[in-house]
Design a protein around this motif. Structure first.
Motif, PDB file in Angstrom:
ATOM      1  N   ALA A 299      -9.145   2.158  -0.961  1.00 25.51           N
ATOM      2  CA  ALA A 299      -7.766   1.142  -1.324  1.00 25.51           C
ATOM      3  C   ALA A 299      -7.514   0.372  -0.465  1.00 25.51           C
ATOM      4  O   ALA A 299      -7.433  -0.962  -0.167  1.00 25.51           O
ATOM      5  CB  ALA A 299      -6.396   2.144  -1.617  1.00 25.51           C
ATOM      6  N   ILE A 300      -7.451   0.686   0.859  1.00 26.73           N
ATOM      7  CA  ILE A 300      -7.236  -0.081   2.336  1.00 26.73           C
ATOM      8  C   ILE A 300      -8.511  -1.139   2.375  1.00 26.73           C
ATOM      9  O   ILE A 300      -8.038  -2.261   2.558  1.00 26.73           O
ATOM     10  CB  ILE A 300      -7.300   0.656   3.441  1.00 26.73           C
ATOM     11  CG1 ILE A 300      -5.921   1.680   3.302  1.00 26.73           C
ATOM     12  CG2 ILE A 300      -7.203   0.010   4.820  1.00 26.73           C
ATOM     13  CD1 ILE A 300      -5.950   2.716   4.266  1.00 26.73           C
TER      14      ILE A 300
ATOM     15  N   LEU B  96       0.846  -1.219   0.123  1.00 21.37           N
ATOM     16  CA  LEU B  96       0.071  -0.096  -0.172  1.00 21.37           C
ATOM     17  C   LEU B  96       0.845   1.242  -0.138  1.00 21.37           C
ATOM     18  O   LEU B  96       0.615   2.238  -0.606  1.00 21.37           O
ATOM     19  CB  LEU B  96      -0.986   0.105   1.203  1.00 21.37           C
ATOM     20  CG  LEU B  96      -2.094  -0.807   1.298  1.00 21.37           C
ATOM     21  CD1 LEU B  96      -2.838  -1.008   2.620  1.00 21.37           C
ATOM     22  CD2 LEU B  96      -2.982  -0.554  -0.069  1.00 21.37           C
ATOM     23  N   PHE B  97       1.842   1.222   0.799  1.00 17.14           N
ATOM     24  CA  PHE B  97       2.613   2.592   0.908  1.00 17.14           C
ATOM     25  C   PHE B  97       3.771   2.653   0.084  1.00 17.14           C
ATOM     26  O   PHE B  97       4.131   3.994  -0.339  1.00 17.14           O
ATOM     27  CB  PHE B  97       3.106   2.588   2.368  1.00 17.14           C
ATOM     28  CG  PHE B  97       1.931   2.904   3.370  1.00 17.14           C
ATOM     29  CD1 PHE B  97       1.409   4.015   3.591  1.00 17.14           C
ATOM     30  CD2 PHE B  97       1.619   1.902   4.425  1.00 17.14           C
ATOM     31  CE1 PHE B  97       0.555   4.380   4.615  1.00 17.14           C
ATOM     32  CE2 PHE B  97       0.492   2.104   5.124  1.00 17.14           C
ATOM     33  CZ  PHE B  97       0.062   3.298   5.318  1.00 17.14           C
TER      34      PHE B  97
ATOM     35  N   MET C 171       1.559   1.197  -4.185  1.00 18.51           N
ATOM     36  CA  MET C 171       0.250   1.673  -4.582  1.00 18.51           C
ATOM     37  C   MET C 171       0.224   3.386  -4.069  1.00 18.51           C
ATOM     38  O   MET C 171      -0.577   3.768  -4.533  1.00 18.51           O
ATOM     39  CB  MET C 171      -0.950   1.152  -3.931  1.00 18.51           C
ATOM     40  CG  MET C 171      -0.961  -0.320  -4.404  1.00 18.51           C
ATOM     41  SD  MET C 171      -2.222  -1.303  -3.615  1.00 18.51           S
ATOM     42  CE  MET C 171      -3.593  -0.529  -4.042  1.00 18.51           C
ATOM     43  N   HIS C 172       1.110   3.820  -3.301  1.00 18.94           N
ATOM     44  CA  HIS C 172       1.180   5.346  -2.889  1.00 18.94           C
ATOM     45  C   HIS C 172      -0.082   5.638  -2.463  1.00 18.94           C
ATOM     46  O   HIS C 172      -0.529   6.585  -2.795  1.00 18.94           O
ATOM     47  CB  HIS C 172       1.584   6.170  -4.282  1.00 18.94           C
ATOM     48  CG  HIS C 172       2.761   5.710  -5.076  1.00 18.94           C
ATOM     49  ND1 HIS C 172       4.126   5.854  -4.470  1.00 18.94           N
ATOM     50  CD2 HIS C 172       3.097   5.041  -6.066  1.00 18.94           C
ATOM     51  CE1 HIS C 172       4.952   5.513  -5.428  1.00 18.94           C
ATOM     52  NE2 HIS C 172       4.471   4.846  -6.350  1.00 18.94           N
ATOM     53  N   ILE C 173      -0.425   5.064  -1.131  1.00 17.39           N
ATOM     54  CA  ILE C 173      -1.582   5.262  -0.579  1.00 17.39           C
ATOM     55  C   ILE C 173      -1.721   6.582   0.037  1.00 17.39           C
ATOM     56  O   ILE C 173      -2.736   7.305   0.274  1.00 17.39           O
ATOM     57  CB  ILE C 173      -1.898   4.052   0.462  1.00 17.39           C
ATOM     58  CG1 ILE C 173      -3.351   4.252   0.942  1.00 17.39           C
ATOM     59  CG2 ILE C 173      -0.945   4.314   1.667  1.00 17.39           C
ATOM     60  CD1 ILE C 173      -4.298   3.651  -0.068  1.00 17.39           C
ATOM     61  N   THR C 174      -0.521   7.157   0.476  1.00 17.76           N
ATOM     62  CA  THR C 174      -0.447   8.407   0.851  1.00 17.76           C
ATOM     63  C   THR C 174      -0.318   9.679   0.090  1.00 17.76           C
ATOM     64  O   THR C 174      -0.529  10.885   0.315  1.00 17.76           O
ATOM     65  CB  THR C 174       1.056   8.801   1.611  1.00 17.76           C
ATOM     66  OG1 THR C 174       1.939   8.284   0.869  1.00 17.76           O
ATOM     67  CG2 THR C 174       1.087   7.805   2.899  1.00 17.76           C
TER      68      THR C 174
ATOM     69  N   HIS D 148      -8.157   6.572  -0.544  1.00 21.23           N
ATOM     70  CA  HIS D 148      -7.331   5.777   0.717  1.00 21.23           C
ATOM     71  C   HIS D 148      -8.229   4.925   1.386  1.00 21.23           C
ATOM     72  O   HIS D 148      -7.708   3.550   1.578  1.00 21.23           O
ATOM     73  CB  HIS D 148      -6.656   6.850   1.727  1.00 21.23           C
ATOM     74  CG  HIS D 148      -5.908   7.781   1.334  1.00 21.23           C
ATOM     75  ND1 HIS D 148      -4.816   7.553   0.286  1.00 21.23           N
ATOM     76  CD2 HIS D 148      -5.599   9.202   1.445  1.00 21.23           C
ATOM     77  CE1 HIS D 148      -4.451   8.841  -0.017  1.00 21.23           C
ATOM     78  NE2 HIS D 148      -4.770   9.650   0.703  1.00 21.23           N
TER      79      HIS D 148
END
Length: 110
Positions: free
Chosen positions: A84-85, A66-67, A70-73, A81
């Motif tokens: 995606a989570i 994710l971080f 997938m660049h969740i931030t 967000h």
């Protein structure tokens, strides 16, 4: 002319940061996968703790994906967000439940 150079340098720094992030993510994924394989093949833990360790490694793997990949931030806002989570946890649940379901057939054959 000088503004162009500043933008070019900023772009290079951003590119290097992204590349570094992908390399770290790739190495972390490899390490977590190998750790899960080692824990699973070592047969050093009873079933309960083994499952707990594997689930912990899976959650860490989700975090890496994710971080770092997938660049969740980075995104358009909190709804993206959250979605995606939620999808990541859904996929994890489906993979784990499906794997356990498929592995349960071993006892029917034996």
């Amino acid at each position: 002319m000088q503004a162009h150079n500043v933008r070019t340098l900023a772009g290079r720094d951003k590119h290097r940061h992204a590349l570094r992030q992908y390399v770290i993510g790739f190495l972390a994924s490899i390490v977590l996968t190998l750790a899960a394989l080692w824990v699973g093949f070592a047969h050093g833990l009873p079933a309960g703790p083994l499952l707990l360790v594997l689930l912990l490694l899976a959650v860490l793997q989700i975090g890496v994906q994710l971080f770092l990949f997938m660049h969740i931030t980075e995104g358009d806002g909190p709804p993206v967000h959250s979605l995606a989570i939620a999808l990541a946890f859904l996929f994890t649940f489906v993979f784990v439940a499906g794997s356990l379901w498929a592995m349960s057939f071993h006892y029917m054959v034996a």
